[in-house]
Every structure is written in C-alpha cells, then in structure tokens.
Design an enzyme around this catalytic site. Structure first.
Site, PDB file in Angstrom:
ATOM      1  N   ASP A  67      21.365  26.382  28.231  1.00 51.60           N
ATOM      2  CA  ASP A  67      22.619  26.798  28.837  1.00 51.60           C
ATOM      3  C   ASP A  67      22.436  28.215  29.374  1.00 51.60           C
ATOM      4  OD1 ASP A  67      23.797  24.425  28.140  1.00 51.60           O
ATOM      5  OD2 ASP A  67      24.803  25.219  26.366  1.00 51.60           O
ATOM      6  N   ASP A 106      30.411  14.734  29.663  1.00 50.25           N
ATOM      7  CA  ASP A 106      30.898  15.314  28.416  1.00 50.25           C
ATOM      8  C   ASP A 106      32.012  14.421  27.901  1.00 50.25           C
ATOM      9  OD1 ASP A 106      29.210  17.588  28.403  1.00 50.25           O
ATOM     10  OD2 ASP A 106      30.516  18.575  29.854  1.00 50.25           O
TER      11      ASP A 106
END
Length: 255
Positions: free
Chosen positions: A11, A130
């Site tokens: 990330d 997600d």
C-alpha cells in the site's frame, strides 16, 4: 497442478509503503523501491502496488515511483490507484507496470473494464474487489483507502464478480475486508463461494498470519495466488521458507 503465486502487497501513500488494520491506523513500512528490491530478492512471484489515496483524492497514481520501481526489479507488478481511463492506464503501463488494477473507478463506471480490456488485452486488466460480510450476504465497499470517506455502492459481491468477467477482467483480487490486517487467516468461506463464480484467476487477499493460512487457502479455496502484506513487511514470514514449506505440503510453487 499449476504453480500458485505468492504476492506481497504494498500500500502506497505519499511515495511510502504503509500498512493498516482493517484499512485504518496506517503505519510507515519503508521506502517503496527498497521494499520492492527486497521482495525481488526473496523470490516473490509478483508485486501489487496500491496507491490507497488516489481514488479518494480524485487523482491518478503518480507514475514517478512506478518508473523508479520498474528500473530496479525484474518481476511482474501491477498498479492500482485512480486509473479512470485508457489514457491514465497507458501512462502506468508505459512507466513499467505489467498490469493495471481498478477498483473504485470500475464501480463508478463499469464500462471502464471493457475499455481497458479492449485497449490492452484482458491479461493486463485486474479488478480489485473489497468485500465485507453483511449478515448472510457479501457486499462491496469503495474508496477503502480513506476510511472516513468509504462508500457503500450498494452492490452484491457475487453479481459484481459475474459482471466484471463479462466486461473483460482477466484477473480478480478479492480482498475480504473483515479479515484485513488481523492475521487470523483468509476468509475461506467467502473465497470458496466467489471462486466458484470465477472463470478467471482469483487472488486471495486479507488475513494471512501464518504459513498454515496460505496452505488452507490454496487447498480449500482453490485460488491461484495469495496476497499478503503485514507478515511479509515484518519478516514474520519469509517467502523462500514459505515456498519450501508449501512444496513439502504438496502445493506447487514457482522457483
């Protein structure tokens, strides 16, 4: 048996690698190029980079760090973050990425998936998903890189997986949000259900905390790869040792 893939996830925020728990409380984990080099040296099969604030900030990923990473590593990597058009995807690929990944931009405009597949081929197009548990169903979330601005697009995970495949997605990364960063294991139940719908490769994401978790997800969910962050960033699990152990358990891994 086709060899499975072990994939570190990085990330990215402000050019640095960060990691949170259930998408919150992100901690700095180091320089992006140094991290990429370390995973190359550990024989990672590929890397995934998520610019986690690009979509919430309505901008595209910064290609400068993509160029720096591409100059230093020789393993495949994909990039996600605010890729909203063929033009922005082309900049990412020309900077050195092997694949582009879309999540929130595709939810906002599903036709983007077809446009990218037409322009670059399905093999370049990854759709990130997600997904959270909502009682007995699985639902999507968008803008997950910024929890305070997370969006409920009111979409069912099952129907979205079916739709993006029809549009031309070549791979799906399913991130089970309830398990993200807590290191108690992948959400096998959800992955099994969604894998049954997928005709393209599926990568499991969210929950890895021990070598046994990788074994479970490959044996029980039949995924093509497993993505993890915290256990790799912290060196709790070393990729060469993980691959050796998985081979001893009968799982084919890439050398």
């Amino acid at each position: 048996m086709v060899a499975v893939r072990i994939i570190p996830c990085l990330d990215v925020r402000d050019g640095r690698v960060v990691k949170g728990v259930r998408f919150r409380n992100h901690r700095d984990m180091g320089d992006i190029v140094e991290r990429a080099q370390a995973y190359r040296d550990q024989s990672a099969d590929e890397l995934v980079f998520y610019d986690i604030t690009a979509s919430p900030q309505a901008r595209s990923v910064d290609v400068e760090w993509i160029e720096r990473v591409a100059a230093e590593i020789d393993i495949p990597f994909s990039v996600a973050g605010g890729i909203t058009s063929v033009e922005s995807a082309r900049r990412v690929l020309h900077a050195g990425a092997d694949k582009i990944s879309v999540n929130t931009p595709a939810l906002r405009r599903p036709g983007l998936v077809a446009e990218l597949a037409d322009a670059f081929g399905s093999q370049c197009v990854v759709v990130g998903i997600d997904s959270i548990r909502d009682q007995h169903a699985f639902r999507l979330r968008a803008n997950t890189g910024d929890p305070d601005n997370m969006i409920d697009p009111e979409l069912d995970t099952r129907s979205w997986i079916e739709q993006v495949q029809q549009l031309g997605a070549g791979e799906i990364v399913l991130n089970c949000m309830d398990a993200d960063g807590v290191r108690t294991g992948y959400d096998i139940d959800q992955l099994q259900q969604m894998r049954a719908l997928a005709d393209v490769p599926m990568i499991a994401s969210g929950g890895a905390g021990a070598p046994e978790h990788f074994l479970d997800v490959f044996e029980q969910a039949d995924v093509d790869g497993a993505l993890a962050a915290t256990v790799f960033h912290s060196s709790q699990i070393l990729i060469p040792e993980l691959k050796t152990w998985l081979r001893q358990q009968g799982i084919s891994t890439r050398n």
